[in-house]
Enzyme design. Structure first.
Site, PDB file in Angstrom:
ATOM      1  N   SER A 118       0.821  -1.201   0.000  1.00 25.89           N
ATOM      2  CA  SER A 118       0.000   0.000   0.000  1.00 25.89           C
ATOM      3  C   SER A 118       0.855   1.249   0.000  1.00 25.89           C
ATOM      4  CB  SER A 118      -0.951  -0.014   1.190  1.00 25.89           C
ATOM      5  OG  SER A 118      -0.265  -0.388   2.347  1.00 25.89           O
ATOM      6  N   HIS A 139      -2.223  -2.962  -6.483  1.00 30.35           N
ATOM      7  CA  HIS A 139      -2.758  -2.587  -5.170  1.00 30.35           C
ATOM      8  C   HIS A 139      -4.282  -2.701  -5.172  1.00 30.35           C
ATOM      9  CE1 HIS A 139      -3.187   0.749  -1.903  1.00 30.35           C
ATOM     10  NE2 HIS A 139      -3.284  -0.460  -1.377  1.00 30.35           N
ATOM     11  N   GLU A 151      -5.037  -0.202  -8.144  1.00 31.15           N
ATOM     12  CA  GLU A 151      -4.057   0.856  -8.392  1.00 31.15           C
ATOM     13  C   GLU A 151      -2.790   0.159  -8.881  1.00 31.15           C
ATOM     14  OE1 GLU A 151      -2.607   2.904  -4.838  1.00 31.15           O
ATOM     15  OE2 GLU A 151      -2.654   4.819  -5.885  1.00 31.15           O
ATOM     16  N   ASN A 189      -3.265   6.127  -1.026  1.00 33.27           N
ATOM     17  CA  ASN A 189      -2.958   6.398   0.384  1.00 33.27           C
ATOM     18  C   ASN A 189      -2.361   7.772   0.638  1.00 33.27           C
ATOM     19  OD1 ASN A 189      -3.968   4.196   1.835  1.00 33.27           O
ATOM     20  ND2 ASN A 189      -2.451   2.908   0.805  1.00 33.27           N
TER      21      ASN A 189
END
Ligand code: CAA
Length: 296
Positions: A118, A139, A151, A189
């Site tokens: 992540s 991801h 992602e 993130n």
């Protein structure tokens, strides 16, 4: 591509194994602990039951999917036939680097090595292998069977062909790939964690309570979960680890984790996985109430 190996049978690993076997891939799920593999099979079966009940999966498709899923605690054997490996181990740099060294040694030369990290640099992960052009970030979002995004993170050396292959594989899982470059936190993130951290500061400074902060973001911004509930769902330890990557990676104090988050993780209050974070969650009854330190 038919043979996929997933490394790590935790929340993300079991979700990733779930979707690959659901969409026709032969999946080898690898974990160091046999008990984690057993738990993962139970979780996948339960989540597929839920899909059967909702009518999004037939009972036959469930059986066929589960028959395509095998498990092992032997990484070398588990990756020996793999065309794609998706690593979803704990979010720890040294652990990931050690795993990628082993994957590079034992996976076939043509195999693509993807990480579900992540926030850890794909360029750094790729650099410990002899095939950096075949290393990529894939991801997934939690819960993997439900969330549409993958992602896709290109490391410095990731080839166009590998990025295109992984985007294509994501589409076969009925996911939508979005390609981004390799900078701390990528996109998901880098934006999500500062919001969660700010929600924790807002609580820490007494601006509002847990339920109020979450209600504002749910009702006002249309988020399916408030940021504090989402932090519990993701895992407070995971949130803290990602914020530290952002803080160190950019050297900018705006990413410094709120001391309340640090204290909670130190106290073992990790959110849903430990039963208590900002909320107390009961797996049996599925009830969720504000945790006692935050009750008024
Ligand atoms: N497996 C299969 N299906 C599942 C599931 C699972 N694990 N979890 C939920 N579902 C299904 C349910 O069966 C239900 O299906 P239908 O729509 O067909 O009825 C649907 O998903 C919605 O679930 P629920 O009705 O139980 O509950 P809900 O409506 O409250 O939705 C939620 C739950 C999907 C988790 C929703 O609250 C949500 O989208 N939350 C935000 C999740 C999020 O932001 N995830 C990203 C986290 S960040 C991350 O993962 C990356 C990182 O690096 C930290």
């Amino acid at each position: 591509m038919k043979n996929v190996t997933v490394i790590g049978a935790g929340t993300m690993g079991n979700g990733i194994a779930h979707v690959f076997c659901q969409y026709g891939y032969h999946v080898n799920l690898v974990d160091v602990q046999a008990a984690s593999l057993e738990r993962a099979i139970q979780t996948i079966s339960r989540n597929m039951d839920r899909q059967v009940t909702k009518g999004s999966l037939t009972a036959e498709a469930r059986e066929a999917a589960l028959s395509r899923l095998v498990t092992t605690t032997d990484l070398a054997a588990g990756v020996s036939q793999a065309e794609l490996v998706v690593e979803a181990a704990t979010e720890n740099v040294e652990l990931k680097l050690a795993i990628f060294r082993q994957l590079d040694e034992h996976a076939p030369a043509a195999c693509i090595l993807a990480s579900n990290t992540s926030s850890i640099s794909l360029t750094r992960i790729a650099a410990v292998t002899g095939r950096p052009e075949q290393v990529i970030g894939m991801h997934f979002m939690n819960p993997v069977p439900v969330m549409k995004l993958v992602e896709i993170i290109r490391g410095y050396s990731t080839s166009d062909a590998v990025a295109a292959t992984i985007a294509g594989v994501s589409r076969t899982l009925e996911k939508i790939p979005v390609e981004v470059n390799d900078y701390p936190g990528f996109v998901a993130n880098r934006i999500l964690m500062p919001m969660i951290n700010e929600a924790i500061w807002t609580l820490h400074e007494g601006v509002a309570g847990v339920a109020e902060i979450d209600e504002v973001m749910k009702l006002g911004m249309g988020h399916p979960m408030g940021p504090l509930r989402l932090a519990d769902f993701i895992g407070l330890d995971v949130c803290l680890a990602i914020l530290r990557v952002l803080h160190e990676g950019f050297g900018n104090p705006k990413y410094a984790p709120c001391p309340l988050l640090v204290n909670m993780v130190t106290a073992g209050k990790l959110g849903d996985k430990s039963g208590e974070g900002f909320y107390v969650s009961d797996r049996e009854t599925r009830s969720i109430t504000v945790a006692s330190p935050f009750r008024k």
